[in-house]
Write a protein that holds these residues in place. Structure first.
Motif: not given
Length: 64
Positions: A1-25
């Motif tokens: 995976m890319s070191d850029d977490p935004v790029a990772v999420l954008q690629r995931w979305e572009d592929a039609g997959a789902v990302w969900r926030v599991l934990h945040r502070n």
């Protein structure tokens, strides 16, 4: 995976997959990467990158 977490999420979305926030502070976020139907968690991204926190904002998933 890319070191850029935004790029990772954008690629995931572009592929039609789902990302969900599991934990945040105030300082970091952990995001689960799920299959296209949102059922199975495939991977996780945990980061304190300001760009990722801004990209996600108040959303709980890319479906928001």
């Amino acid at each position: 995976m890319s070191d850029d977490p935004v790029a990772v999420l954008q690629r995931w979305e572009d592929a039609g997959a789902v990302w969900r926030v599991l934990h945040r502070n105030d300082a970091s976020v952990t995001v689960g990467l799920f299959t296209c139907d949102g059922g199975e968690e495939v991977d996780r991204v945990t980061s304190d990158a300001a760009a990722l926190l801004a990209f996600i904002g108040a959303r709980t998933s890319n479906l928001d």
